[in-house]
Design an enzyme around this catalytic site. Structure first.
Site, mmCIF file in Angstrom:
data_model
loop_
_atom_site.group_PDB
_atom_site.id
_atom_site.type_symbol
_atom_site.label_atom_id
_atom_site.label_comp_id
_atom_site.label_asym_id
_atom_site.label_seq_id
_atom_site.Cartn_x
_atom_site.Cartn_y
_atom_site.Cartn_z
ATOM 1 N N ARG A 55 -6.546 -12.505 12.032
ATOM 2 C CA ARG A 55 -6.308 -11.075 12.243
ATOM 3 C C ARG A 55 -7.620 -10.296 12.125
ATOM 4 O O ARG A 55 -7.844 -9.323 12.849
ATOM 5 C CB ARG A 55 -5.258 -10.592 11.250
ATOM 6 C CG ARG A 55 -3.980 -11.425 11.413
ATOM 7 C CD ARG A 55 -2.768 -10.792 10.871
ATOM 8 N NE ARG A 55 -2.614 -9.493 11.461
ATOM 9 C CZ ARG A 55 -2.121 -8.446 10.810
ATOM 10 N NH1 ARG A 55 -1.768 -8.577 9.549
ATOM 11 N NH2 ARG A 55 -2.001 -7.298 11.413
ATOM 12 N N ASN A 88 -1.692 0.298 8.320
ATOM 13 C CA ASN A 88 -2.485 -0.700 9.045
ATOM 14 C C ASN A 88 -3.662 -1.181 8.206
ATOM 15 O O ASN A 88 -4.295 -0.402 7.505
ATOM 16 C CB ASN A 88 -2.983 -0.113 10.367
ATOM 17 C CG ASN A 88 -1.839 0.249 11.297
ATOM 18 O OD1 ASN A 88 -0.710 -0.188 11.063
ATOM 19 N ND2 ASN A 88 -2.107 1.024 12.317
ATOM 20 N N ASP A 90 -6.242 -2.694 9.679
ATOM 21 C CA ASP A 90 -7.451 -2.664 10.521
ATOM 22 C C ASP A 90 -8.274 -1.419 10.183
ATOM 23 O O ASP A 90 -7.833 -0.562 9.416
ATOM 24 C CB ASP A 90 -7.051 -2.695 12.017
ATOM 25 C CG ASP A 90 -6.287 -1.441 12.442
ATOM 26 O OD1 ASP A 90 -6.827 -0.333 12.320
ATOM 27 O OD2 ASP A 90 -5.130 -1.562 12.920
ATOM 28 N N HIS A 105 -1.539 -0.238 2.507
ATOM 29 C CA HIS A 105 -1.285 -1.690 2.482
ATOM 30 C C HIS A 105 -2.577 -2.502 2.403
ATOM 31 O O HIS A 105 -2.569 -3.698 2.687
ATOM 32 C CB HIS A 105 -0.465 -2.117 3.709
ATOM 33 C CG HIS A 105 0.972 -1.656 3.645
ATOM 34 N ND1 HIS A 105 1.843 -1.755 4.706
ATOM 35 C CD2 HIS A 105 1.683 -1.093 2.636
ATOM 36 C CE1 HIS A 105 3.029 -1.273 4.357
ATOM 37 N NE2 HIS A 105 2.950 -0.852 3.107
ATOM 38 N N CYS A 113 -10.404 -10.356 -5.980
ATOM 39 C CA CYS A 113 -10.349 -11.574 -6.803
ATOM 40 C C CYS A 113 -9.024 -11.587 -7.569
ATOM 41 O O CYS A 113 -8.749 -10.674 -8.357
ATOM 42 C CB CYS A 113 -11.519 -11.602 -7.788
ATOM 43 S SG CYS A 113 -11.438 -13.028 -8.902
ATOM 44 N N CYS A 116 -10.049 -11.817 -11.586
ATOM 45 C CA CYS A 116 -10.573 -10.708 -12.416
ATOM 46 C C CYS A 116 -10.322 -9.331 -11.818
ATOM 47 O O CYS A 116 -10.623 -8.319 -12.452
ATOM 48 C CB CYS A 116 -12.067 -10.903 -12.675
ATOM 49 S SG CYS A 116 -13.124 -10.507 -11.258
ATOM 50 N N GLY A 171 4.058 5.370 15.362
ATOM 51 C CA GLY A 171 4.051 3.928 15.620
ATOM 52 C C GLY A 171 4.478 3.073 14.446
ATOM 53 O O GLY A 171 3.886 2.028 14.203
ATOM 54 N N THR A 172 5.518 3.517 13.747
ATOM 55 C CA THR A 172 6.028 2.692 12.647
ATOM 56 C C THR A 172 7.536 2.582 12.754
ATOM 57 O O THR A 172 8.215 3.542 13.122
ATOM 58 C CB THR A 172 5.574 3.241 11.271
ATOM 59 O OG1 THR A 172 6.126 2.427 10.237
ATOM 60 C CG2 THR A 172 5.967 4.692 11.052
ATOM 61 N N ALA A 215 1.493 5.392 22.241
ATOM 62 C CA ALA A 215 0.652 6.212 21.361
ATOM 63 C C ALA A 215 -0.545 6.802 22.105
ATOM 64 O O ALA A 215 -0.921 7.952 21.853
ATOM 65 C CB ALA A 215 0.177 5.368 20.173
HETATM 66 P P1 OAD Z 1 6.431 -2.650 13.045
HETATM 67 O O1 OAD Z 1 6.014 -3.804 13.873
HETATM 68 O O2 OAD Z 1 7.575 -2.824 12.123
HETATM 69 O O3 OAD Z 1 6.785 -1.414 14.008
HETATM 70 C C1 OAD Z 1 5.918 -1.013 15.032
HETATM 71 C C2 OAD Z 1 6.469 0.255 15.668
HETATM 72 O O4 OAD Z 1 5.534 0.690 16.636
HETATM 73 C C3 OAD Z 1 7.815 0.084 16.391
HETATM 74 O O5 OAD Z 1 8.677 1.156 16.026
HETATM 75 C C4 OAD Z 1 7.438 0.146 17.876
HETATM 76 O O6 OAD Z 1 8.441 0.772 18.656
HETATM 77 C C5 OAD Z 1 6.202 1.023 17.830
HETATM 78 N N1 OAD Z 1 5.258 0.770 18.927
HETATM 79 C C6 OAD Z 1 4.959 -0.410 19.540
HETATM 80 N N2 OAD Z 1 4.031 -0.219 20.492
HETATM 81 C C7 OAD Z 1 3.720 1.102 20.469
HETATM 82 C C8 OAD Z 1 2.838 1.928 21.226
HETATM 83 N N3 OAD Z 1 2.062 1.429 22.183
HETATM 84 N N4 OAD Z 1 2.802 3.248 20.928
HETATM 85 C C9 OAD Z 1 3.577 3.776 19.950
HETATM 86 N N5 OAD Z 1 4.428 3.053 19.215
HETATM 87 C C10 OAD Z 1 4.506 1.735 19.475
HETATM 88 O O7 OAD Z 1 5.114 -2.147 12.271
HETATM 89 P P2 OAD Z 1 5.004 -1.199 10.998
HETATM 90 O O8 OAD Z 1 6.071 -0.167 10.975
HETATM 91 O O9 OAD Z 1 3.591 -0.760 10.910
HETATM 92 O O10 OAD Z 1 3.212 -4.793 6.010
HETATM 93 O O11 OAD Z 1 5.264 -2.238 9.836
HETATM 94 C C11 OAD Z 1 5.187 -1.812 8.501
HETATM 95 C C12 OAD Z 1 4.681 -2.934 7.639
HETATM 96 O O12 OAD Z 1 5.463 -4.102 7.859
HETATM 97 C C13 OAD Z 1 3.266 -3.402 7.949
HETATM 98 O O13 OAD Z 1 2.269 -2.614 7.328
HETATM 99 C C14 OAD Z 1 3.245 -4.809 7.444
HETATM 100 C C15 OAD Z 1 4.586 -5.255 7.987
HETATM 101 O O14 OAD Z 1 5.208 -6.287 7.367
HETATM 102 C C16 OAD Z 1 2.684 -5.841 5.327
HETATM 103 O O15 OAD Z 1 2.194 -6.820 5.866
HETATM 104 C C17 OAD Z 1 2.755 -5.678 3.841
#
Ligand code: OAD
Length: 231
Positions: A55, A88, A90, A105, A113, A116, A171-172, A215
């Site tokens: 990644r 994110n 990144d 996150h 580490c 420690c 985008g979540t 987005a």
């Molecule tokens: P998800 O993969 O759960 O959701 C991504 C969202 O982005 C969805 O609602 C899609 O519809 C939307 N999407 C996809 N492509 C897009 C685009 N081009 N423009 C706008 N929206 C778009 O990702 P997150 O909600 O970020 O945590 O996931 C939350 C957390 O779950 C992450 O931080 C990660 C994951 O497990 C850990 O690893 C702890």
């Protein structure tokens, strides 16, 4: 005007970084229990490093897209006080010029580490042999919040939400708490809420307004609208 923006994987999707829960997403290719939990790391640290090394490599090759740039420009414009909170790991918002991004996150470019607690800039490739520069232990992990762990900066985020005029989720999927609960926290405090997403999310019904689309189109359009309204 104070704006709190929460972003998720959809913000970086058009930069070529995969989302988690969409069709073909990361959690269809990997078992999250294996690569994103403390138990998975204890069982097989090499596999966990391999996952995050890949990644990190993707991230190094990727570039910020128009949505990252629009958010960074909004923050720099001084039109509003903008707190950028992201799930994110990144650094594309920073590479677009954003400042003080709240990585709830964690971050791919940082190492932690497990022995420690020291944190440092992660090398491009980590392995179970990577030694902590502070204590020398070989229990280095990416500085990422895994399932079962408490996200970072929760007090700071709560404070920003308390004083906000607008909360925007971009985008979540609204599948992972506590981030998925921010819209309710905002509403409870009378903060207006807006969702920008490709498809309706699990929490769409909770937002005052939802705009659908990629987005790179809807984020710059919303920022342009805000600039016009405040000109
Ligand atoms: P998800 O993969 O759960 O959701 C991504 C969202 O982005 C969805 O609602 C899609 O519809 C939307 N999407 C996809 N492509 C897009 C685009 N081009 N423009 C706008 N929206 C778009 O990702 P997150 O909600 O970020 O945590 O996931 C939350 C957390 O779950 C992450 O931080 C990660 C994951 O497990 C850990 O690893 C702890």
């Amino acid at each position: 005007m104070r704006i709190v923006i929460l972003s998720g994987a959809g913000l970086s999707a058009e930069s070529g970084l995969g989302t988690f829960r969409d069709v073909g997403g990361i959690w269809q290719k990997y078992d999250l229990e294996d690569v994103a939990t403390p138990e998975g790391y204890a069982r097989d640290p090499a596999l966990v490093h391999q996952f995050y090394n890949a990644r990190r490599a993707n991230c190094l090759q990727a570039s910020p897209n128009a949505a990252h740039h629009a958010l960074a420009d909004l923050q720099q414009s001084g039109l509003a006080e903008v707190t950028l909170v992201t799930q994110n790991i990144d650094d594309l918002l920073e590479r677009a010029g954003a400042r003080d991004v709240v990585h709830m996150h964690g971050e791919l470019r940082r190492a932690l580490c497990a022995s420690c607690g020291h944190r440092w800039d992660a090398p491009d490739t980590m392995s179970p042999d990577t030694a902590c520069p502070a204590c020398g232990a070989t229990r280095a992990r990416p500085d990422i919040v895994w399932f079962g762990e408490i996200p970072y900066h929760m007090d700071r985020i709560a404070e920003a939400l308390e004083g906000a005029d607008l909360f925007v989720a971009i985008g979540t999927s609204g599948a992972v708490y506590p981030a998925a609960g921010f819209v309710q926290e905002a509403r409870a405090q009378g903060v207006r809420t807006l969702e920008l997403n490709l498809d309706p999310s699990e929490t769409s019904a909770l937002f005052d307004d939802t705009r659908l689309g990629p987005a790179t189109e809807i984020v710059p359009a919303w920022v342009a609208e805000l600039r016009r309204a405040r000109a």
